[in-house]
Design a protein around this motif. Structure first.
Motif, mmCIF file in Angstrom:
data_model
loop_
_atom_site.group_PDB
_atom_site.id
_atom_site.type_symbol
_atom_site.label_atom_id
_atom_site.label_comp_id
_atom_site.label_asym_id
_atom_site.label_seq_id
_atom_site.Cartn_x
_atom_site.Cartn_y
_atom_site.Cartn_z
ATOM 1 N N ASP A 92 16.508 121.678 64.769
ATOM 2 C CA ASP A 92 17.369 122.486 63.901
ATOM 3 C C ASP A 92 18.416 123.245 64.701
ATOM 4 O OD1 ASP A 92 15.436 124.074 65.084
ATOM 5 O OD2 ASP A 92 14.847 125.115 63.248
ATOM 6 N N LEU A 93 18.003 123.833 65.825
ATOM 7 C CA LEU A 93 18.947 124.581 66.652
ATOM 8 C C LEU A 93 20.007 123.667 67.259
ATOM 9 C CD1 LEU A 93 16.506 127.010 68.495
ATOM 10 C CD2 LEU A 93 17.965 127.496 66.531
ATOM 11 N N ALA A 94 19.594 122.469 67.660
ATOM 12 C CA ALA A 94 20.549 121.523 68.240
ATOM 13 C C ALA A 94 21.575 121.081 67.208
ATOM 14 C CB ALA A 94 19.795 120.320 68.804
ATOM 15 N N VAL A 95 21.107 120.788 65.995
ATOM 16 C CA VAL A 95 22.030 120.389 64.928
ATOM 17 C C VAL A 95 22.977 121.536 64.587
ATOM 18 C CG1 VAL A 95 22.169 119.768 62.480
ATOM 19 C CG2 VAL A 95 20.515 118.623 63.964
ATOM 20 N N GLN A 96 22.469 122.756 64.611
ATOM 21 C CA GLN A 96 23.321 123.915 64.342
ATOM 22 C C GLN A 96 24.449 124.011 65.363
ATOM 23 O OE1 GLN A 96 21.711 127.884 65.191
ATOM 24 N NE2 GLN A 96 22.491 128.582 63.222
ATOM 25 N N VAL A 97 24.121 123.861 66.629
ATOM 26 C CA VAL A 97 25.129 123.936 67.681
ATOM 27 C C VAL A 97 26.179 122.845 67.499
ATOM 28 C CG1 VAL A 97 25.521 123.677 70.158
ATOM 29 C CG2 VAL A 97 23.611 125.042 69.348
ATOM 30 N N ALA A 98 25.720 121.628 67.204
ATOM 31 C CA ALA A 98 26.658 120.521 67.000
ATOM 32 C C ALA A 98 27.518 120.749 65.764
ATOM 33 C CB ALA A 98 25.891 119.205 66.874
ATOM 34 N N ASN A 99 26.909 121.264 64.715
ATOM 35 C CA ASN A 99 27.626 121.503 63.461
ATOM 36 C C ASN A 99 28.742 122.522 63.640
ATOM 37 O OD1 ASN A 99 27.740 121.024 60.502
ATOM 38 N ND2 ASN A 99 27.237 123.200 60.387
ATOM 39 N N GLU A 100 28.565 123.435 64.593
ATOM 40 C CA GLU A 100 29.573 124.466 64.840
ATOM 41 C C GLU A 100 30.619 124.032 65.870
ATOM 42 O OE1 GLU A 100 27.255 127.872 65.844
ATOM 43 O OE2 GLU A 100 26.589 128.212 63.778
ATOM 44 N N GLY A 101 30.513 122.793 66.335
ATOM 45 C CA GLY A 101 31.548 122.240 67.189
ATOM 46 C C GLY A 101 31.410 122.520 68.665
ATOM 47 N N TYR A 102 30.197 122.771 69.136
ATOM 48 C CA TYR A 102 30.013 123.127 70.538
ATOM 49 C C TYR A 102 29.433 122.006 71.387
ATOM 50 C CZ TYR A 102 30.639 127.812 68.618
ATOM 51 O OH TYR A 102 31.129 128.912 67.962
ATOM 52 N N THR A 103 29.422 120.774 70.860
ATOM 53 C CA THR A 103 28.824 119.666 71.611
ATOM 54 C C THR A 103 29.820 118.534 71.804
ATOM 55 O OG1 THR A 103 27.916 118.801 69.536
ATOM 56 C CG2 THR A 103 26.464 120.156 70.902
ATOM 57 N N LEU A 104 29.604 117.775 72.862
ATOM 58 C CA LEU A 104 30.478 116.655 73.209
ATOM 59 C C LEU A 104 29.828 115.347 72.764
ATOM 60 C CD1 LEU A 104 33.062 115.804 74.871
ATOM 61 C CD2 LEU A 104 31.490 115.443 76.793
ATOM 62 N N PRO A 105 30.524 114.507 71.988
ATOM 63 C CA PRO A 105 29.954 113.216 71.581
ATOM 64 C C PRO A 105 29.549 112.389 72.794
ATOM 65 C CG PRO A 105 31.913 113.702 70.305
ATOM 66 C CD PRO A 105 31.850 114.739 71.397
ATOM 67 N N GLN A 106 28.470 111.626 72.623
ATOM 68 C CA GLN A 106 27.916 110.844 73.709
ATOM 69 C C GLN A 106 27.844 109.358 73.346
ATOM 70 O OE1 GLN A 106 26.362 112.426 76.917
ATOM 71 N NE2 GLN A 106 28.147 113.481 76.066
ATOM 72 N N VAL A 107 28.007 108.521 74.349
ATOM 73 C CA VAL A 107 27.824 107.084 74.192
ATOM 74 C C VAL A 107 26.913 106.622 75.322
ATOM 75 C CG1 VAL A 107 28.914 104.838 73.942
ATOM 76 C CG2 VAL A 107 30.156 106.897 73.229
ATOM 77 N N PRO A 108 25.597 106.734 75.128
ATOM 78 C CA PRO A 108 24.670 106.350 76.193
ATOM 79 C C PRO A 108 24.833 104.882 76.567
ATOM 80 C CG PRO A 108 23.541 107.583 74.490
ATOM 81 C CD PRO A 108 24.902 107.241 73.961
ATOM 82 N N PRO A 109 24.675 104.544 77.846
ATOM 83 C CA PRO A 109 24.722 103.138 78.250
ATOM 84 C C PRO A 109 23.690 102.342 77.455
ATOM 85 C CG PRO A 109 24.736 104.582 80.156
ATOM 86 C CD PRO A 109 24.459 105.453 78.976
ATOM 87 N N GLY A 110 24.117 101.195 76.922
ATOM 88 C CA GLY A 110 23.204 100.399 76.124
ATOM 89 C C GLY A 110 23.339 100.650 74.641
ATOM 90 N N GLY A 111 24.186 101.625 74.256
ATOM 91 C CA GLY A 111 24.424 101.855 72.841
ATOM 92 C C GLY A 111 23.688 103.053 72.285
ATOM 93 N N LEU A 112 23.669 103.126 70.957
ATOM 94 C CA LEU A 112 23.117 104.277 70.264
ATOM 95 C C LEU A 112 21.822 103.905 69.539
ATOM 96 C CD1 LEU A 112 26.482 105.603 68.810
ATOM 97 C CD2 LEU A 112 25.145 106.682 70.610
#
Length: 336
Positions: A92-112
């Motif tokens: 929940d806390l991680a989603v909150q941080v992302a929802n407020e625009g404080y996270t960088l999109p990721q593309v892990p090697p091998g896909g999502l």
């Protein structure tokens, strides 16, 4: 080579008082922040160190409370003061941080392929909620195997279990709150069990570690919704601690990873692939050694219900909803 790349483990006892020089001095390091102690994280930090070493980096791990981490990310501190990679024990806390625009999109090697939300919050492992008992006080044949059996045991043996049951304070511990919130959505027995704990004058502990310490000393006989990873570590040291996997259903909270959008760039690593480090074989093995269930691994637990990442997790973070939920819980479990 290894001596030049020794892992730096530093404990941040109070982030609010820490100057930004802490991470600035480790600019040539991969800076990681999480809630576990450096001792528990040593294996994972070592595994990540193998990857970072290829880029000529050391790994700098710092421990902080969830609220301190959220505060630092939302304050948009200077890049040098932010970690490159954050691990949070509740989604929940991680989603909150992302929802407020404080996270960088990721593309892990091998896909999502790993569970994720908006390519910004990734589940890297899971931790199940279990029952724990003192085997000398509750024989295996009497131990409850489901929430129905637990409710009946408490209601039929009030005097026997007076002051002998243990709960983790959901108003203090984020993981305990996450388990309780999801438990209340899944089981009509949640409030009945809460009331039964209240009638038994259950003891409330600030952390699962404190609960398990009391269990090992025979102060209590039973603990509810304890993280399996913590229970496994305690049981390895205290043979009297028994772990019961509920047969009706088992909640599992994901350990989540994210990258702060304003963090500085670790030399030689691609910012949009940082979470991918946690899906390497050594890192996943290290997570398993911590007592967690790595992503994609078979847990061996039947009726496992893994909490999915998504905006619906924000419901129980709403201040009014949280306040009402906590008030009701304390009214149920604290009965004088």
């Amino acid at each position: 080579m290894r001596r030049r790349n020794l892992i730096s483990l530093a404990l941040a006892s109070a982030l609010s008082g820490m100057s930004s020089r802490g991470f600035a001095q480790a600019w040539a390091s991969l800076a990681i922040m999480g809630t576990e102690t450096p001792e528990i994280m040593a294996g994972l930090v070592g595994a990540l160190g193998q990857e970072a070493e290829l880029a000529g980096l050391a790994v700098d791990y710092r421990q902080a409370r969830p609220a301190q981490i959220i505060s630092r990310l939302s304050a948009q501190a200077e890049a040098e003061a932010l970690p490159h990679l954050v691990l949070l024990p509740t989604p929940d806390l991680a989603v909150q941080v992302a929802n407020e625009g404080y996270t960088l999109p990721q593309v892990p090697p091998g896909g999502l392929e790993a569970p994720h939300w908006r390519n910004e919050v990734f589940a890297v492992a899971h931790d199940a909620a279990v029952f724990v008992t003192h085997s000398g006080q509750i024989p295996a044949e009497e131990a409850p195997r489901s929430r129905t059996e637990l409710a009946r045991m408490l209601e039929r043996n009030r005097l026997r279990f007076q002051g002998r049951m243990g709960l983790v304070n959901i108003g203090i511990d984020n993981v305990a709150y996450g388990y309780a919130a999801q438990d209340s959505l899944r089981s009509a027995l949640f409030w009945r069990i809460s009331g039964a704990f209240g009638m038994a004058q259950a003891r409330i502990f600030d952390t699962p570690e404190e609960l398990l310490a009391a269990l090992s000393r025979g102060i209590i006989d039973f603990g509810y919704n304890v993280p399996l990873s913590v229970a496994r570590r305690a049981a390895a040291e205290h043979t009297e601690i028994g772990i019961i996997i509920p047969q009706d259903y088992v909640l599992a909270l994901p350990l989540t990873a994210l990258v702060p959008v304003h963090a500085g760039l670790p030399r030689g690593l691609v910012p949009s692939e940082l979470t991918g480090l946690l899906f390497s074989t050594p890192a996943q093995q290290a997570l398993g050694a911590m007592g967690l269930t790595p992503i994609g691994a078979r847990s061996g637990i039947e009726n496992l219900q893994t909490i999915e990442l998504g905006p619906e997790l924000l419901v129980f973070l709403d201040p009014l909803k949280r306040s009402r939920f906590l008030d009701t819980w304390f009214q149920q479990v604290v009965q004088n």
